[in-house]
Scaffold this motif. Structure first.
Motif, PDB file in Angstrom:
ATOM      1  N   ASP A 187       8.132  28.661   7.533  1.00 31.36           N
ATOM      2  CA  ASP A 187       8.101  30.198   8.378  1.00 31.36           C
ATOM      3  C   ASP A 187       6.781  30.862   7.962  1.00 31.36           C
ATOM      4  N   GLU A 503      25.708  13.035  42.327  1.00 29.70           N
ATOM      5  CA  GLU A 503      25.582  14.400  41.940  1.00 29.70           C
ATOM      6  C   GLU A 503      26.566  13.755  41.169  1.00 29.70           C
ATOM      7  N   GLY A 504      26.627  12.870  40.292  1.00 31.26           N
ATOM      8  CA  GLY A 504      27.916  12.721  38.853  1.00 31.26           C
ATOM      9  C   GLY A 504      28.872  13.452  39.087  1.00 31.26           C
ATOM     10  N   PRO A 505      29.973  13.563  38.077  1.00 32.10           N
ATOM     11  CA  PRO A 505      31.196  13.329  38.281  1.00 32.10           C
ATOM     12  C   PRO A 505      31.443  14.622  38.767  1.00 32.10           C
ATOM     13  N   GLY A 506      32.825  15.194  39.212  1.00 38.43           N
ATOM     14  CA  GLY A 506      32.433  16.806  39.668  1.00 38.43           C
ATOM     15  C   GLY A 506      31.101  17.342  40.853  1.00 38.43           C
ATOM     16  N   GLY A 507      30.596  16.853  40.616  1.00 35.70           N
ATOM     17  CA  GLY A 507      29.259  17.489  41.558  1.00 35.70           C
ATOM     18  C   GLY A 507      29.401  17.456  42.989  1.00 35.70           C
ATOM     19  N   THR A 703      19.737  13.372  46.317  1.00 30.76           N
ATOM     20  CA  THR A 703      19.340  13.074  44.987  1.00 30.76           C
ATOM     21  C   THR A 703      20.119  11.685  45.382  1.00 30.76           C
ATOM     22  N   ARG A 705      21.004   8.142  42.302  1.00 25.04           N
ATOM     23  CA  ARG A 705      21.852   7.478  41.334  1.00 25.04           C
ATOM     24  C   ARG A 705      21.401   6.083  41.955  1.00 25.04           C
ATOM     25  N   VAL A 757      14.912  20.372  27.879  1.00 26.76           N
ATOM     26  CA  VAL A 757      16.020  21.010  29.082  1.00 26.76           C
ATOM     27  C   VAL A 757      14.817  21.135  30.147  1.00 26.76           C
ATOM     28  N   ARG A 760      13.504  16.568  31.545  1.00 27.18           N
ATOM     29  CA  ARG A 760      14.713  15.769  31.754  1.00 27.18           C
ATOM     30  C   ARG A 760      14.706  14.560  31.441  1.00 27.18           C
ATOM     31  N   LEU A 761      15.345  13.426  30.889  1.00 28.76           N
ATOM     32  CA  LEU A 761      15.142  12.315  30.306  1.00 28.76           C
ATOM     33  C   LEU A 761      16.687  11.602  30.965  1.00 28.76           C
ATOM     34  N   THR A 763      20.202   9.857  31.176  1.00 29.86           N
ATOM     35  CA  THR A 763      20.947   9.846  29.809  1.00 29.86           C
ATOM     36  C   THR A 763      22.104   8.602  30.420  1.00 29.86           C
ATOM     37  N   LEU A 765      24.726   8.784  31.728  1.00 27.11           N
ATOM     38  CA  LEU A 765      25.092   8.641  33.225  1.00 27.11           C
ATOM     39  C   LEU A 765      24.515   7.965  34.996  1.00 27.11           C
ATOM     40  N   ASP A 766      23.470   8.219  33.739  1.00 30.31           N
ATOM     41  CA  ASP A 766      21.502   8.406  34.657  1.00 30.31           C
ATOM     42  C   ASP A 766      21.266   6.665  35.042  1.00 30.31           C
ATOM     43  N   PRO A 821      13.745  15.110  45.384  1.00 33.97           N
ATOM     44  CA  PRO A 821      14.653  15.086  46.416  1.00 33.97           C
ATOM     45  C   PRO A 821      13.974  15.124  48.226  1.00 33.97           C
TER      46      PRO A 821
ATOM     47  N   THR B  90      32.146  21.014  35.081  1.00 37.67           N
ATOM     48  CA  THR B  90      30.152  20.201  35.197  1.00 37.67           C
ATOM     49  C   THR B  90      29.328  20.568  34.598  1.00 37.67           C
ATOM     50  N   LYS B 171      28.299  21.911  42.744  1.00 38.96           N
ATOM     51  CA  LYS B 171      27.035  22.032  42.510  1.00 38.96           C
ATOM     52  C   LYS B 171      26.202  20.836  42.039  1.00 38.96           C
ATOM     53  N   ARG B 175      20.506  14.722  39.896  1.00 40.70           N
ATOM     54  CA  ARG B 175      20.537  13.671  39.253  1.00 40.70           C
ATOM     55  C   ARG B 175      22.740  13.608  38.664  1.00 40.70           C
ATOM     56  N   THR B 176      22.623  12.397  38.327  1.00 44.48           N
ATOM     57  CA  THR B 176      24.030  11.915  38.268  1.00 44.48           C
ATOM     58  C   THR B 176      24.469  12.814  36.532  1.00 44.48           C
ATOM     59  N   GLY B 177      23.526  12.055  36.115  1.00 43.07           N
ATOM     60  CA  GLY B 177      24.219  12.969  34.120  1.00 43.07           C
ATOM     61  C   GLY B 177      23.996  14.669  34.702  1.00 43.07           C
ATOM     62  N   ARG B 266      13.140  23.515  50.985  1.00 43.07           N
ATOM     63  CA  ARG B 266      14.414  22.466  49.497  1.00 43.07           C
ATOM     64  C   ARG B 266      15.193  23.032  49.288  1.00 43.07           C
TER      65      ARG B 266
END
Lengths: 826, 284
Positions: A187, A503-507, A703, A705, A757, A760-761, A763, A765-766, A821, B90, B171, B175-177, B266
């Motif tokens: 520091d 959009e993924g699960p729950g998307g 989007t 996938r 953040v 974006r890399l 994951t 799921l992707d 997109p 999510t 939402k 992307r998927t992730g 967009r």
């Protein structure tokens, strides 16, 4: 605790351990060698780890044949051996560079430019030096003069030395270091770095590579790193069908899992010992020594555990300043970059702008390719000239094209630095030529697959540089292999299975708006360095008792080279227990672990050294048996004659001797491309890959996938099939990142979100299901073992294949990577 | 400091005004570890058991601020407040959902906070407990700063009306992730008041309510019958919501950054698609 060695032994026990030599070899084989990289911590942790996996000898059970079969599967070339470092990495005890420690160490920090382009009117370090606990503050004025007496240190760089390690007078990119601090606490060091007062005079930032040609020079060397024309064939030829396109590739970051970190320890002779996670120890040593103004032999680099590298890893400015701080303070200095600094400092993939015009005849045979390629090299040269050569020479792709005209430029801007990253140059070109082929297929009303089949190159065809492809080029076979694979089932065929929507699960994905697309791409990458770079590696192999050791300065940055080295020695010497020594610069040089060269050059050197040892081992025995050494074979720790009559254990043949051999491997030389015509034999070899991508696109939201990627690769010879599959998975995932999400946003030369953040890399799921349709083993006669490098090709082809699939799903042109997109929404 | 009850926590806050309460710590500790925040003290709320459950009160659910996203995503909670459960499911990767809390999502007030549009659409209120006792504040007032958290106050409960009608949270993260929302839409039906309530998240610093669009679409629904609307109405509703919530890129913005106009277009399109789909799902 269950360790992998336990499980290995358990398998041996269950399936039947050989009461003779089999059981010992099984145990030895599984002995974990985590301590290998990184000397200080490696030694400490090696001791700790060495104790744990010592498993009890397996229970004797009958079934010698089974045991032999298992043994045969576990050593030598062509088997899927477990990676050397896998257990330690899985258990979280693998020593990375950030874990290094030394007694009484100081912490280093760098002060970085907040501007993309500015003049430093004055710099005042008094406030920083006044902070208690600060030992040293270095600026460009403190650097030793360069070899030709230039003040402010020698500029550095892998190809062209144009980069100061600490900026003097002017900064040329956001985050360029201009001062370094050593203090007793991290520091304090950061605070001191922040309290250096600089009077800045901001200059207009050149961020559009198109403007670099007219803009005032940003550097005494000018704004154009290299211009390379390729003139092949007749410029007047015109095809019946002509398609044009403009393509853009974004700025991908290597985003290594561990940020840069290192430890420098001063040596009594005025030199420095550096513990860093480099991939090119000898090259870095020489460059650091030149920055420090001392002989290379007084700088020693010890390679610690490398937390991810896709080619070059450490930023040289970081290593050199670290060494300088240690030399100045006389204390060990440790520096660990934050994730933000890591994004600012290390080189990224070259953003590219590509304009293509393809001419074809009515049957779809390519007649002419015209291309203009513009690479944004960032503020300093780095390896831009080499990347440009790859992009230009491979601009037409793995196709037979009689007339090719390319103009390519790599230019200097005030954007973040660009450098080497898996498939550099080849990737940008691949996206463009494969997109053009899709466009041409649409214009000719042919299937994209059929158009590619009509044009693919084979061994003997010419590259646009005039070089004949002498290595195996099974492009057609690769394409057929991926095309013949069954397609993944459609969700309607499997109503019970859960359907992962774009959009993924729950998307917000809506099944009714999802379109499926299938795209194909083929691509190629060069093997080793191009244009006459001296590719050489040296390795030593030693055998004592039942153990063989390999000393080779080829860094394994996670590619699995150490595992391969072990397999090579096992294959040649028949010894199962192989120790791979940790890498430092006291060993003979092996060059950088980049451009897919270590399997070839370092692997070749290890093989030669092992063969020399084998010769020494067999010669006396052959004389005693009165037969030539070629008639003897080594297997299962025994030397046996061809007829199986004579033989003795290796241990006995050694007679307590210690056998050593050192060998070099230097592939056939290449030549630079002609600066006027771009002609020349610049490549040692080429590797090819074909892919089929299947994507689901939500056409309202844009989007994407990726459902599945099927790859077929030209590997020459599969030395470790499991590792090859892992490399393909890694390459596809990295390619997917570039195709869909990875883009380091830069505005006016400033990196807007230097964090994981903002960047974006992909994951889990992707990541798609990745299937290997075929590893085509067509041996390359000039390569050791006939094997080709496998790491870069999947990363090069995946973005093109995914873009083609999105194009098929949406009917949109898709000309930008990553695909925004709005481009994929219909 | 690790208080075991809400009272203890409130008095601990009163004793050390510089203390920062921490529940899941998924936002806060990242900032602390990166050296961006140096709180005087941390007040751990992990042991305050009364904040971790929920109870029923006058037709509403009183949710503890310490409810984790993982808990809210479970089916029993989803039967109660479906949209909030969908939003919680999510949030980030599982590691974040396991520790991140509802209260933390509200207090950190990130523009892309996933539960915020749901709470805005549900017209939820929060109970803030301070040394002088508790007070009720509407979530939207707290988020917009109309009635901010005072010194020494803790967010204890969230009161959510139980509507017993379809609710949807959608939402889009691109992307998927797991990812931060580019835009999110929460839509709830309130059959008792014959109202549709909708909130759009992530496009502005706080969730936005397109009140006119809500009223218009509520008028288009046959509340006593099938409760369905024409696809054209859903389409128009989507565009109505999008134009209300995503302003035109101003002339200045267009001049300063050339990519502002396509970005706005967009975002509008995304919001419009989400709102259309949300209405379609709520009425199906």
């Amino acid at each position: 605790m269950t360790t992998p060695s336990d499980s290995t032994d358990a398998t041996g026990g269950h399936l039947g351990g050989n009461p003779g030599s089999g059981e010992t070899t099984l145990t030895n084989l599984a002995t974990v060698r985590e301590g290998a990289p990184g000397s200080a911590t490696g030694a400490a942790l090696g001791g700790l780890l060495g104790a744990t996996p010592t498993a009890p000898a397996p229970v004797d059970t009958p079934g010698t044949e089974t045991a032999a079969a298992i043994r045969a599967q576990r050593s030598g070339i062509g088997v899927s051996a477990l990676r050397e470092d896998a257990p330690a990495k899985a258990m979280g005890v693998y020593p990375y560079a950030a874990d290094l420690w030394a007694e009484g160490l100081l912490w280093g920090a760098l002060a970085r430019s907040p501007y993309a382009h500015a003049r430093m009117v004055s710099i005042d370090t008094r406030a920083a030096l006044a902070i208690p606990g600060v030992y040293a503050v270095l600026t460009a004025d403190d650097l030793p003069p360069g070899p030709d007496g230039t003040p402010n240190g020698a500029p550095t760089g892998p190809c062209i030395a144009d980069r100061p390690i600490l900026a003097a007078g002017v900064v040329r990119h956001h985050g360029e270091p201009f001062a370094a601090v050593a203090a007793d606490h991290p520091d304090t060091a950061r605070l001191a770095a922040a309290s250096i007062t600089v009077e800045w005079e901001p200059l207009p930032a050149l961020t559009d590579p198109d403007q670099a040609f007219q803009a005032p020079p940003l550097h005494p060397d000018g704004n154009i790193f290299r211009q390379l024309p390729i003139r092949f064939g007749d410029p007047e030829v015109v095809g019946e069908v002509v398609v044009e396109g403009m393509y853009q590739v974004g700025r991908q970051d290597p985003a290594p899992i561990g940020a840069e970190a290192g430890l420098a320890v001063p040596r009594p002779d005025g030199g420095v010992e550096l513990h860093v996670a480099t991939t090119d120890p000898h090259g870095d040593r020489d460059r650091i020594a030149s920055c420090l103004g001392i002989e290379p032999d007084r700088v020693r680099l010890v390679v610690s555990g490398v937390p991810g590298a896709t080619a070059d890893r450490d930023d040289l400015g970081f290593q050199a300043t670290l060494a300088l701080l240690a030399a100045r303070t006389g204390h060990p200095v440790k520096m660990v970059l934050t994730r933000e600094e890591s994004f600012l400092s290390h080189p990224h993939r070259h953003p590219a702008l590509l304009r293509y015009r393809h001419h074809a005849d009515a049957e779809g045979r390519l007649v002419k390719v015209e291309a203009q390629i513009l690479l944004d090299g960032g503020a300093y040269a780095d390896v831009s000239s080499e990347v440009l050569a790859n992009a230009a020479a491979l601009a037409a792709g793995p196709y037979v094209v009689p007339h090719v005209f390319v103009d390519a430029w790599a230019v200097r801007t005030n954007n973040p630095p660009s450098g080497r990253m898996r498939g550099e140059g080849a990737l940008q070109a691949c996206f463009a030529y494969e997109s053009q082929l899709d466009r041409l297929a649409a214009a000719l009303d042919l299937s994209p697959l059929e158009l590619r089949r009509r044009n693919v190159m084979a061994t003997g065809d010419l590259l646009p540089t005039g070089q004949a492809v002498t290595c195996p080029a099974p492009v057609r076979e690769l394409l057929d292999a991926v095309a013949d694979e069954p397609l993944p089932p459609l969700p309607v065929d499997r109503p019970d299975a859960e359907w992962l929507l774009p959009e993924g699960p729950g998307g917000a994905g809506e099944p009714a708006a999802v379109r499926r697309g299938i795209g194909y791409a083929v691509g190629m990458v060069p093997m080793l360095g191009v244009e006459g770079s001296d590719e050489v590696a040296t390795a030593s192999v030693r055998v004592t008792g039942s153990q063989a050791s390999v000393i080779c300065a080829a860094v394994d940055p996670g590619t699995g080279f150490a595992t391969l080295a072990k397999q090579i020695v096992q294959e040649v010497l028949g010894v199962d227990d192989v120790y791979i020594a940790p890498v430092d610069t006291d060993q003979p040089a092996s060059g950088p672990s980049a451009r897919g060269r270590q399997t070839w050059v370092a692997g070749g050197a290890i093989e030669r050294a092992a063969l020399m040892v084998r010769q020494q081992l067999l010669q006396p025995l052959a004389a005693r048996f009165a037969m030539s050494p070629e008639l003897l074979s080594i297997k299962d720790g025994r030397i046996t004659s061809y007829d199986g009559v004579l033989g003795m254990p290796v241990l006995e043949a050694l007679e307590g001797k210690d056998l050593w051999a050192t060998a070099q491997c230097r592939p056939h030389p290449t030549e630079p491309l002609n600066p006027e015509t771009g002609q020349g034999d610049a490549f040692v070899g080429l590797g090819f890959c074909a892919m089929r991508a299947v994507v689901d696109v939500d056409i309202d939201l844009g989007t994407v996938r990726v459902v599945e990627v099927t790859a077929a690769q030209d590997v020459g010879r599969a030395l470790n099939p499991r590792q090859i599959e892992a490399r393909i998975e890694a390459g596809v995932t990295q390619g997917l990142g570039l195709a869909l999400m990875e883009d380091l946003t830069v505005a006016e030369g400033h990196i807007l979100a230097p964090s994981l953040v903002g960047y974006r890399l992909p994951t889990a799921l992707d990541a798609p299901d990745i299937r290997v349709a075929a590893l085509i083993e067509d041996r390359d006669v000039v390569a050791p073992f006939g094997a080709k490098a496998v790491g870069a090709a999947p990363a090069v082809v995946a973005p093109a294949a995914i873009a083609a699939a999105v194009r098929a799903a949406t009917g949109m042109p898709i000309t930008r990577l990553p695909i925004p997109p709005e481009d994929a929404a219909v | 400091m690790l208080p075991a009850s809400l009272d203890e926590a409130v008095s601990a806050m009163a004793e050390s005004p510089g203390a920062v309460p921490v529940a899941g710590g998924t936002d806060l500790m990242g900032a602390v570890n990166a050296g961006l925040l140096r709180p005087m003290a941390l007040l751990g709320l992990g042991r305050v058991a009364e904040l971790r459950g929920w109870q029923y009160q006058d037709g509403a659910a009183l949710l503890g601020a310490g409810l984790t996203h993982a808990r809210m995503a479970r089916p029993d909670f989803a039967a109660l407040i479906p949209a909030l459960a969908e939003a919680a499911a999510t949030v980030g990767p599982p590691q974040v959902r396991n520790v991140g809390t509802l209260g933390g999502n509200i207090v950190s007030a990130h523009p892309a906070g996933d539960t915020l549009p749901v709470l805005a659409a549900l017209e939820a209120t929060v109970t803030l407990v301070g040394p002088e006792g508790g007070r009720e504040v509407a979530v939207s007032h707290l988020l917009t700063g109309l009635d901010p958290l005072r010194s020494g106050e803790l967010l204890a409960y969230v009161r959510v009306p139980l509507l017993h009608a379809p609710q949807v949270f959608l939402k889009s993260g691109g992307r998927t992730g797991p990812s931060r929302a580019v835009a999110s839409v929460a839509l709830v039906l309130d059959p008792a008041r014959r109202a549709v309530r909708c909130a759009v998240g992530a496009v502005a610093p706080v969730p936005l309510r397109p009140l006119e669009a809500e009223q218009w679409v509520a008028g288009c629904i046959d509340w006593d019958g099938e409760r369905t609307v024409d696809p054209g109405v859903a389409q128009a509703f989507g565009e109505y919501v999008a134009s209300a919530c995503v302003p035109d890129a101003g002339a200045e913005a267009a001049a300063a950054r050339t990519d502002a106009a396509p970005t706005t277009a967009r975002l509008r399109r995304t919001v419009s698609v989400l709102a259309r789909r949300a209405l379609g799902r709520a009425l199906s």
